[in-house]
Design a protein around this motif. Structure first.
Motif, PDB file in Angstrom:
ATOM      1  N   LEU A 176       0.837  -1.200   0.000  1.00  0.00           N
ATOM      2  CA  LEU A 176       0.000   0.000   0.000  1.00  0.00           C
ATOM      3  C   LEU A 176       0.872   1.250   0.000  1.00  0.00           C
ATOM      4  CD1 LEU A 176      -3.034  -0.795   2.330  1.00  0.00           C
ATOM      5  CD2 LEU A 176      -2.980  -0.644  -0.162  1.00  0.00           C
ATOM      6  N   SER A 177       1.965   1.200   0.760  1.00  0.00           N
ATOM      7  CA  SER A 177       2.900   2.324   0.773  1.00  0.00           C
ATOM      8  C   SER A 177       3.555   2.492  -0.596  1.00  0.00           C
ATOM      9  CB  SER A 177       3.957   2.111   1.851  1.00  0.00           C
ATOM     10  OG  SER A 177       4.895   3.152   1.865  1.00  0.00           O
ATOM     11  N   LEU A 178       3.939   1.382  -1.208  1.00  0.00           N
ATOM     12  CA  LEU A 178       4.561   1.427  -2.530  1.00  0.00           C
ATOM     13  C   LEU A 178       3.601   2.008  -3.561  1.00  0.00           C
ATOM     14  CD1 LEU A 178       7.166   0.403  -4.138  1.00  0.00           C
ATOM     15  CD2 LEU A 178       5.718  -1.527  -4.785  1.00  0.00           C
ATOM     16  N   TYR A 179       2.345   1.525  -3.551  1.00  0.00           N
ATOM     17  CA  TYR A 179       1.359   2.017  -4.499  1.00  0.00           C
ATOM     18  C   TYR A 179       1.160   3.523  -4.359  1.00  0.00           C
ATOM     19  CZ  TYR A 179      -0.165  -2.891  -5.115  1.00  0.00           C
ATOM     20  OH  TYR A 179      -0.219  -4.236  -5.379  1.00  0.00           O
ATOM     21  N   SER A 180       1.043   3.998  -3.127  1.00  0.00           N
ATOM     22  CA  SER A 180       0.675   5.398  -2.899  1.00  0.00           C
ATOM     23  C   SER A 180       1.849   6.362  -3.014  1.00  0.00           C
ATOM     24  CB  SER A 180       0.016   5.552  -1.524  1.00  0.00           C
ATOM     25  OG  SER A 180       0.929   5.224  -0.498  1.00  0.00           O
ATOM     26  N   LYS A 181       3.076   5.872  -2.875  1.00  0.00           N
ATOM     27  CA  LYS A 181       4.243   6.749  -2.912  1.00  0.00           C
ATOM     28  C   LYS A 181       5.065   6.562  -4.182  1.00  0.00           C
ATOM     29  CE  LYS A 181       4.468   6.939   2.133  1.00  0.00           C
ATOM     30  NZ  LYS A 181       5.249   6.562   3.340  1.00  0.00           N
ATOM     31  N   ARG A 182       5.543   5.371  -4.413  1.00  0.00           N
ATOM     32  CA  ARG A 182       6.422   5.120  -5.545  1.00  0.00           C
ATOM     33  C   ARG A 182       5.695   5.274  -6.880  1.00  0.00           C
ATOM     34  NH1 ARG A 182      11.555   5.621  -7.171  1.00  0.00           N
ATOM     35  NH2 ARG A 182      12.339   3.834  -8.355  1.00  0.00           N
ATOM     36  N   PHE A 183       4.413   4.884  -6.918  1.00  0.00           N
ATOM     37  CA  PHE A 183       3.649   4.912  -8.165  1.00  0.00           C
ATOM     38  C   PHE A 183       2.537   5.955  -8.129  1.00  0.00           C
ATOM     39  CE2 PHE A 183       5.383   0.579  -8.044  1.00  0.00           C
ATOM     40  CZ  PHE A 183       5.965   0.502  -9.298  1.00  0.00           C
ATOM     41  N   SER A 184       2.715   7.001  -7.360  1.00  0.00           N
ATOM     42  CA  SER A 184       1.628   7.958  -7.121  1.00  0.00           C
ATOM     43  C   SER A 184       1.160   8.672  -8.392  1.00  0.00           C
ATOM     44  CB  SER A 184       2.062   8.996  -6.087  1.00  0.00           C
ATOM     45  OG  SER A 184       3.209   9.702  -6.528  1.00  0.00           O
ATOM     46  N   GLN A 185       1.988   8.741  -9.420  1.00  0.00           N
ATOM     47  CA  GLN A 185       1.575   9.375 -10.663  1.00  0.00           C
ATOM     48  C   GLN A 185       0.683   8.482 -11.515  1.00  0.00           C
ATOM     49  OE1 GLN A 185       2.209  12.667 -11.794  1.00  0.00           O
ATOM     50  NE2 GLN A 185       2.710  12.784  -9.616  1.00  0.00           N
ATOM     51  N   GLN A 186       0.744   7.175 -11.285  1.00  0.00           N
ATOM     52  CA  GLN A 186      -0.004   6.243 -12.123  1.00  0.00           C
ATOM     53  C   GLN A 186      -1.012   5.396 -11.365  1.00  0.00           C
ATOM     54  OE1 GLN A 186       3.831   4.769 -13.536  1.00  0.00           O
ATOM     55  NE2 GLN A 186       3.089   5.023 -15.636  1.00  0.00           N
ATOM     56  N   ILE A 187      -0.898   5.357 -10.043  1.00  0.00           N
ATOM     57  CA  ILE A 187      -1.814   4.566  -9.228  1.00  0.00           C
ATOM     58  C   ILE A 187      -2.402   5.454  -8.148  1.00  0.00           C
ATOM     59  CG2 ILE A 187      -2.041   2.600  -7.667  1.00  0.00           C
ATOM     60  CD1 ILE A 187       0.325   1.304  -9.118  1.00  0.00           C
ATOM     61  N   GLU A 188      -3.735   5.496  -8.085  1.00  0.00           N
ATOM     62  CA  GLU A 188      -4.422   6.193  -7.013  1.00  0.00           C
ATOM     63  C   GLU A 188      -4.803   5.179  -5.943  1.00  0.00           C
ATOM     64  OE1 GLU A 188      -7.539   9.049  -8.635  1.00  0.00           O
ATOM     65  OE2 GLU A 188      -6.867   8.040 -10.466  1.00  0.00           O
ATOM     66  N   THR A 189      -4.611   5.539  -4.700  1.00  0.00           N
ATOM     67  CA  THR A 189      -5.026   4.687  -3.579  1.00  0.00           C
ATOM     68  C   THR A 189      -6.173   5.379  -2.869  1.00  0.00           C
ATOM     69  OG1 THR A 189      -2.762   3.878  -3.328  1.00  0.00           O
ATOM     70  CG2 THR A 189      -4.282   3.485  -1.501  1.00  0.00           C
ATOM     71  N   SER A 190      -7.273   4.674  -2.707  1.00  0.00           N
ATOM     72  CA  SER A 190      -8.463   5.279  -2.123  1.00  0.00           C
ATOM     73  C   SER A 190      -9.141   4.277  -1.207  1.00  0.00           C
ATOM     74  CB  SER A 190      -9.413   5.730  -3.247  1.00  0.00           C
ATOM     75  OG  SER A 190     -10.494   6.464  -2.722  1.00  0.00           O
ATOM     76  N   ASP A 191     -10.273   4.678  -0.632  1.00  0.00           N
ATOM     77  CA  ASP A 191     -11.084   3.767   0.174  1.00  0.00           C
ATOM     78  C   ASP A 191     -12.405   3.536  -0.542  1.00  0.00           C
ATOM     79  OD1 ASP A 191     -13.198   5.729   1.248  1.00  0.00           O
ATOM     80  OD2 ASP A 191     -11.299   6.696   1.788  1.00  0.00           O
ATOM     81  N   SER A 192     -13.129   2.529  -0.103  1.00  0.00           N
ATOM     82  CA  SER A 192     -14.345   2.121  -0.810  1.00  0.00           C
ATOM     83  C   SER A 192     -15.417   3.200  -0.805  1.00  0.00           C
ATOM     84  CB  SER A 192     -14.890   0.830  -0.203  1.00  0.00           C
ATOM     85  OG  SER A 192     -15.162   0.986   1.186  1.00  0.00           O
ATOM     86  N   GLU A 193     -15.552   3.935   0.273  1.00  0.00           N
ATOM     87  CA  GLU A 193     -16.585   4.967   0.328  1.00  0.00           C
ATOM     88  C   GLU A 193     -16.324   6.055  -0.704  1.00  0.00           C
ATOM     89  OE1 GLU A 193     -19.392   4.801   1.881  1.00  0.00           O
ATOM     90  OE2 GLU A 193     -18.836   2.885   2.796  1.00  0.00           O
ATOM     91  N   THR A 194     -15.065   6.459  -0.837  1.00  0.00           N
ATOM     92  CA  THR A 194     -14.720   7.469  -1.829  1.00  0.00           C
ATOM     93  C   THR A 194     -14.977   6.953  -3.240  1.00  0.00           C
ATOM     94  OG1 THR A 194     -13.041   8.414  -0.374  1.00  0.00           O
ATOM     95  CG2 THR A 194     -12.851   8.919  -2.709  1.00  0.00           C
ATOM     96  N   VAL A 195     -14.589   5.707  -3.486  1.00  0.00           N
ATOM     97  CA  VAL A 195     -14.814   5.115  -4.817  1.00  0.00           C
ATOM     98  C   VAL A 195     -16.295   5.063  -5.136  1.00  0.00           C
ATOM     99  CG1 VAL A 195     -14.657   2.970  -6.138  1.00  0.00           C
ATOM    100  CG2 VAL A 195     -12.653   3.828  -4.893  1.00  0.00           C
ATOM    101  N   LEU A 196     -17.095   4.570  -4.208  1.00  0.00           N
ATOM    102  CA  LEU A 196     -18.536   4.430  -4.463  1.00  0.00           C
ATOM    103  C   LEU A 196     -19.210   5.781  -4.652  1.00  0.00           C
ATOM    104  CD1 LEU A 196     -19.300   1.505  -2.007  1.00  0.00           C
ATOM    105  CD2 LEU A 196     -19.457   1.419  -4.509  1.00  0.00           C
ATOM    106  N   SER A 197     -18.786   6.766  -3.883  1.00  0.00           N
ATOM    107  CA  SER A 197     -19.400   8.092  -4.019  1.00  0.00           C
ATOM    108  C   SER A 197     -18.977   8.782  -5.308  1.00  0.00           C
ATOM    109  CB  SER A 197     -19.022   8.965  -2.812  1.00  0.00           C
ATOM    110  OG  SER A 197     -17.641   9.254  -2.811  1.00  0.00           O
ATOM    111  N   SER A 198     -17.872   8.321  -5.910  1.00  0.00           N
ATOM    112  CA  SER A 198     -17.379   8.919  -7.158  1.00  0.00           C
ATOM    113  C   SER A 198     -17.849   8.175  -8.398  1.00  0.00           C
ATOM    114  CB  SER A 198     -15.841   8.929  -7.148  1.00  0.00           C
ATOM    115  OG  SER A 198     -15.331   9.667  -6.072  1.00  0.00           O
TER     116      SER A 198
END
Length: 201
Positions: A176-198
């Motif tokens: 999760l740290s790798l996804y959100s930091k190392r790949f932050s330009q290409q991978i978004e890390t979110s939670d389910s509530e944010t995804v569903l509301s979007s």
């Protein structure tokens, strides 16, 4: 978590759910202790637009000799997971997800990445997908391999942090740290509530 970095989701968004199978539940030989905990979250996302959900299944070989190289060695170690010995029911999706097929699509794969071969790539191209909402098992194995494949294809990738599970707390947290930091330009890390509301259309 804040709103999605690149804006709301559209009709070209696909939910890609990786290997939420009984094989990796407490019933299977490769238990992922959190699977039952994240299953309601994954189900909610799949239920939003089941016709836009793709479930992958990790399908083991009939016997080790059917696989090349180190995969053969792998299944010699885990011979009880080959289809020669395994209860075939363990390859099925978890029941709340299996009920969504159809209209949800199921794509089987023999290795970690769902982009190995052409089936998933062809499916996404045919439906003109541009964004993948990713859930499933395991954060640091099949999800990792598939997410990197999606990045290579140029998809917008959104990791649902509370919709992933692993057999390794350390591996899960590190990825999760790798996804959100190392790949932050290409991978978004979110939670389910944010995804569903979007994701309203």
């Amino acid at each position: 978590m804040s709103a999605l970095l690149h804006g709301p989701l559209t009709e070209r968004t696909v939910h890609l759910c990786i290997d939420m199978q009984r094989l990796f539940s407490s019933d299977g030989p490769w238990p992922t202790p959190w699977m039952e905990r994240v299953l309601p979250t994954v189900t909610r996302i799949a239920e939003r637009f089941p016709e836009r959900t793709v479930f992958t299944r990790f399908i083991t070989p009939e016997r080790p000799e059917d696989m090349p190289g180190t995969w053969r060695l792998y299944y010699e170690r885990w011979r009880e997971t080959t289809r020669e010995y395994l209860d075939p029911g363990l390859l099925e999706l978890m029941p709340p997800l299996a009920r969504l097929t159809p209209p949800a699509t199921v794509i089987d794969k023999p290795v970690y990445s769902a982009f190995a071969g052409h089936k998933l790539a062809d499916h996404l191209r045919n439906r003109e997908a541009d964004t993948l909402v990713v859930t499933g098992s395991e954060t640091d194995v099949c999800v990792l391999a598939t997410v990197l494949g999606a990045v290579d294809y140029g998809y917008r990738v959104i990791i649902v942090a509370d919709g992933l599970c692993s057999s390794s707390d350390e591996g899960h947290d590190s990825l999760l740290s790798l996804y959100s930091k190392r790949f932050s330009q290409q991978i978004e890390t979110s939670d389910s509530e944010t995804v569903l509301s979007s994701w309203r259309k």
